[in-house]
Design an enzyme around this catalytic site. Structure first.
Site, PDB file in Angstrom:
ATOM      1  N   PHE A 274      -4.187   3.114  15.141  1.00 47.98           N
ATOM      2  CA  PHE A 274      -4.401   4.161  14.145  1.00 47.98           C
ATOM      3  C   PHE A 274      -5.566   3.711  13.275  1.00 47.98           C
ATOM      4  O   PHE A 274      -5.828   2.505  13.168  1.00 47.98           O
ATOM      5  CB  PHE A 274      -3.147   4.361  13.288  1.00 47.98           C
ATOM      6  CG  PHE A 274      -2.272   5.460  13.795  1.00 47.98           C
ATOM      7  CD1 PHE A 274      -1.565   5.310  14.977  1.00 47.98           C
ATOM      8  CD2 PHE A 274      -2.166   6.667  13.107  1.00 47.98           C
ATOM      9  CE1 PHE A 274      -0.770   6.326  15.471  1.00 47.98           C
ATOM     10  CE2 PHE A 274      -1.369   7.697  13.581  1.00 47.98           C
ATOM     11  CZ  PHE A 274      -0.674   7.529  14.764  1.00 47.98           C
TER      12      PHE A 274
ATOM     13  N   ASN B  55       0.852  -1.193   0.000  1.00 46.31           N
ATOM     14  CA  ASN B  55       0.000   0.000   0.000  1.00 46.31           C
ATOM     15  C   ASN B  55       0.880   1.233   0.000  1.00 46.31           C
ATOM     16  O   ASN B  55       2.103   1.133   0.017  1.00 46.31           O
ATOM     17  CB  ASN B  55      -0.963  -0.029   1.192  1.00 46.31           C
ATOM     18  CG  ASN B  55      -0.201  -0.119   2.495  1.00 46.31           C
ATOM     19  OD1 ASN B  55       0.521   0.793   2.861  1.00 46.31           O
ATOM     20  ND2 ASN B  55      -0.350  -1.244   3.181  1.00 46.31           N
TER      21      ASN B  55
ATOM     22  N   ASP C 101      -5.001  -9.895  12.803  1.00 51.42           N
ATOM     23  CA  ASP C 101      -5.102  -8.493  13.235  1.00 51.42           C
ATOM     24  C   ASP C 101      -4.154  -8.336  14.429  1.00 51.42           C
ATOM     25  O   ASP C 101      -4.452  -8.778  15.537  1.00 51.42           O
ATOM     26  CB  ASP C 101      -6.549  -8.167  13.626  1.00 51.42           C
ATOM     27  CG  ASP C 101      -6.732  -6.688  13.945  1.00 51.42           C
ATOM     28  OD1 ASP C 101      -5.762  -6.053  14.437  1.00 51.42           O
ATOM     29  OD2 ASP C 101      -7.831  -6.164  13.704  1.00 51.42           O
TER      30      ASP C 101
HETATM   31  N1  CTP Z   1      -3.919  -3.434  12.178  1.00 52.66           N
HETATM   32  C1  CTP Z   1      -3.185  -4.527  12.609  1.00 52.66           C
HETATM   33  N2  CTP Z   1      -3.218  -5.681  11.909  1.00 52.66           N
HETATM   34  C2  CTP Z   1      -3.979  -5.796  10.798  1.00 52.66           C
HETATM   35  C3  CTP Z   1      -4.712  -4.663  10.341  1.00 52.66           C
HETATM   36  C4  CTP Z   1      -4.671  -3.502  11.054  1.00 52.66           C
HETATM   37  O1  CTP Z   1      -2.496  -4.430  13.636  1.00 52.66           O
HETATM   38  N3  CTP Z   1      -3.995  -6.941  10.148  1.00 52.66           N
HETATM   39  C5  CTP Z   1      -3.882  -2.201  12.982  1.00 52.66           C
HETATM   40  C6  CTP Z   1      -3.294  -1.001  12.281  1.00 52.66           C
HETATM   41  O2  CTP Z   1      -1.904  -0.897  12.529  1.00 52.66           O
HETATM   42  C7  CTP Z   1      -4.060   0.139  12.922  1.00 52.66           C
HETATM   43  C8  CTP Z   1      -5.426  -0.444  13.187  1.00 52.66           C
HETATM   44  O3  CTP Z   1      -5.238  -1.858  13.262  1.00 52.66           O
HETATM   45  O4  CTP Z   1      -3.511   0.524  14.171  1.00 52.66           O
HETATM   46  C9  CTP Z   1      -6.468  -0.113  12.171  1.00 52.66           C
HETATM   47  O5  CTP Z   1      -5.981  -0.383  10.864  1.00 52.66           O
HETATM   48  P1  CTP Z   1      -6.854  -0.035   9.602  1.00 52.66           P
HETATM   49  O6  CTP Z   1      -6.117  -0.490   8.389  1.00 52.66           O
HETATM   50  O7  CTP Z   1      -7.328   1.400   9.672  1.00 52.66           O
HETATM   51  O8  CTP Z   1      -8.142  -0.917   9.865  1.00 52.66           O
HETATM   52  P2  CTP Z   1      -8.485  -2.413   9.632  1.00 52.66           P
HETATM   53  O9  CTP Z   1      -8.563  -3.068  10.957  1.00 52.66           O
HETATM   54  O10 CTP Z   1      -7.559  -3.018   8.626  1.00 52.66           O
HETATM   55  O11 CTP Z   1      -9.947  -2.252   9.046  1.00 52.66           O
HETATM   56  P3  CTP Z   1     -10.416  -1.714   7.572  1.00 52.66           P
HETATM   57  O12 CTP Z   1      -9.284  -2.038   6.643  1.00 52.66           O
HETATM   58  O13 CTP Z   1     -11.624  -2.508   7.340  1.00 52.66           O
HETATM   59  O14 CTP Z   1     -10.673  -0.258   7.728  1.00 52.66           O
END
Ligand code: CTP
Length: 400
Positions: A323, A210, A306
């Site tokens: 975040f 990304n 996650d």
């Molecule tokens: N995060 C994480 N592990 C993942 C995805 C996300 O630790 N596999 C953490 C990111 O570092 C951030 C938070 O979760 O602190 C939210 O990440 P974001 O990408 O905004 O959200 P997602 O949980 O991925 O949800 P979506 O993509 O549906 O918005």
């Protein structure tokens, strides 16, 4: 919100060729919110015009011991009163010798002798002058006197030689001075940070990633270091240099990042999950390059763990900060994400404004509601975030 009061320094410029870098230093310090009062030696005035520093600092420049503009004609005392530090950059071999001897024959040396604040010195000189036993003795004496010495670095010199004695770059000096002056709100705390994008392999040359640059996570690492924390930075692929003092762990995929976090989380007091973690990985990455063909190609994707939710669900989790990168309905999505991941603090931004940019606008969501931080450089925003983390962390620790 935790407030940080404005810091101010005297910047002493002595007559080395590196004096031109002090102009950039004035700007960098001001950019970091530090008020700068420039004092030049006579020799420095021959190299850079005081008007340059006046324009960059927004204050008149002083050189003369008996300058009538200072209150009671006491510039040598007045100018450093109430200051948080005197920074001499560049400091010539001659000026360092004066400091070591306690001489006071011009305004800057008198200010240094009559000061009641810390003194920070960034030497700049030819490599032979730096290596000379007299300079070595003077530097040792300054260190014993509690003076902080920044640099010098090794590299090309104005005289055409290469070696030790070059003044550090303005940005590095500004960073060190800012860290020196920062309130130590996280002194001794162990902070684990994830930053940057992740990369999921498709084949030998391709992958899913990304547009995260890592800038925000690295800025948080720097701000935590400034606040006195011990920082481990788990970073996806970025082109950024790790902040000095951080322990950096490089990872590629989300699952690598997860393993790196698992290994270190038990030793963390605070976990800040800034990384833009890929939500999926490719089920069967190819070892060889996939060849082009006219047929449709489907990629089978499996969900990634996650990481943040896993850390927050541990029996005795560190203080967790998430975040959220959203493209719409910031408040609604951020609040839902904070609840779903069960984190006490979540910093949300609009992805289209933040990703890859140098500045950012964050809104912090915690039990007390939403706090919008003004749009500013990522470093300035990171410092405000760290101040808020420190406040909540302290409250949470006192309840444990
Ligand atoms: N995060 C994480 N592990 C993942 C995805 C996300 O630790 N596999 C953490 C990111 O570092 C951030 C938070 O979760 O602190 C939210 O990440 P974001 O990408 O905004 O959200 P997602 O949980 O991925 O949800 P979506 O993509 O549906 O918005």
């Amino acid at each position: 919100m935790a407030e940080t009061s404005r810091k101010s320094v005297v910047l002493g410029v002595t007559g080395g060729i590196a004096a031109y870098k002090a102009a950039e230093l004035t700007r960098e310090l001001a950019r970091n919110g530090i008020e700068v009062q420039v004092v030049m030696t006579e020799a420095a005035r021959g190299l850079v015009a005081p008007a340059t520093f006046q324009a960059l600092s927004g204050k008149p420049v002083y050189t003369d011991l008996w300058d009538a503009r200072a209150a009671d004609n006491m510039a040598h005392i007045e100018l450093s009163r109430g200051k948080d530090a005197i920074v001499v950059a560049p400091a010539t071999a001659d000026f360092i010798a004066k400091l070591a001897q306690g001489l006071a024959d011009d305004l800057l040396s008198t200010l240094c002798l009559a000061r009641e604040c810390p003194l920070i010195v960034a030497p700049a000189m030819n490599r032979q002058m730096w290596d000379n036993p007299a300079t070595r003795r003077n530097i040792e004496r300054l260190l014993r006197d509690g003076v902080a010495i920044l640099g010098p670095a090794s590299g090309d010199q104005a005289c055409g030689e290469v070696g030790m004695g070059r003044m550090l770059e303005a940005r590095d000096i500004a960073e060190a001075v800012t860290a020196f002056l920062a309130p130590k709100s996280l002194r001794g705390a162990r902070v684990l940070i994830t930053a940057g994008p992740t990369f999921e392999t498709i084949d030998a040359v391709r992958g899913i990633t990304n547009r995260s640059s890592g800038k925000m996570g690295y800025a948080v690492a720097r701000a935590a270091l400034e606040a006195g924390a011990r920082v481990t930075l788990i970073s996806g692929p970025t082109s950024l240099a790790a902040p000095a003092g951080a322990q950096r762990v490089d990872v590629v995929s989300a699952r690598d990042m997860f393993e790196a976090v698992k290994k270190r989380v038990a030793d963390a007091d605070i976990f800040v999950s800034v990384a833009a973690v890929s939500d999926y990985h490719v089920a069967s990455p190819q070892r060889q390059k996939i060849k082009r063909s006219a047929r449709r190609l489907r990629l089978d994707l499996l969900p990634n763990p996650d990481i943040l939710a896993w850390v927050a669900a541990r029996p005795r989790p560190p203080f967790c900060v998430g975040f959220a990168a959203e493209t719409e309905n910031l408040r609604k999505h951020a609040e839902a994400k904070r609840r779903a991941k069960k984190v006490p603090l979540l910093a949300a931004n609009l992805a289209q404004q933040a990703i890859g940019a140098d500045d950012n606008e964050l809104t912090l969501f915690d039990d007390a509601g939403a706090h919008k931080l003004p749009r500013a450089s990522k470093q300035v925003v990171a410092r405000q975030l760290v101040a808020h983390i420190a406040k909540l962390f302290k409250e949470a620790s006192s309840k444990r």
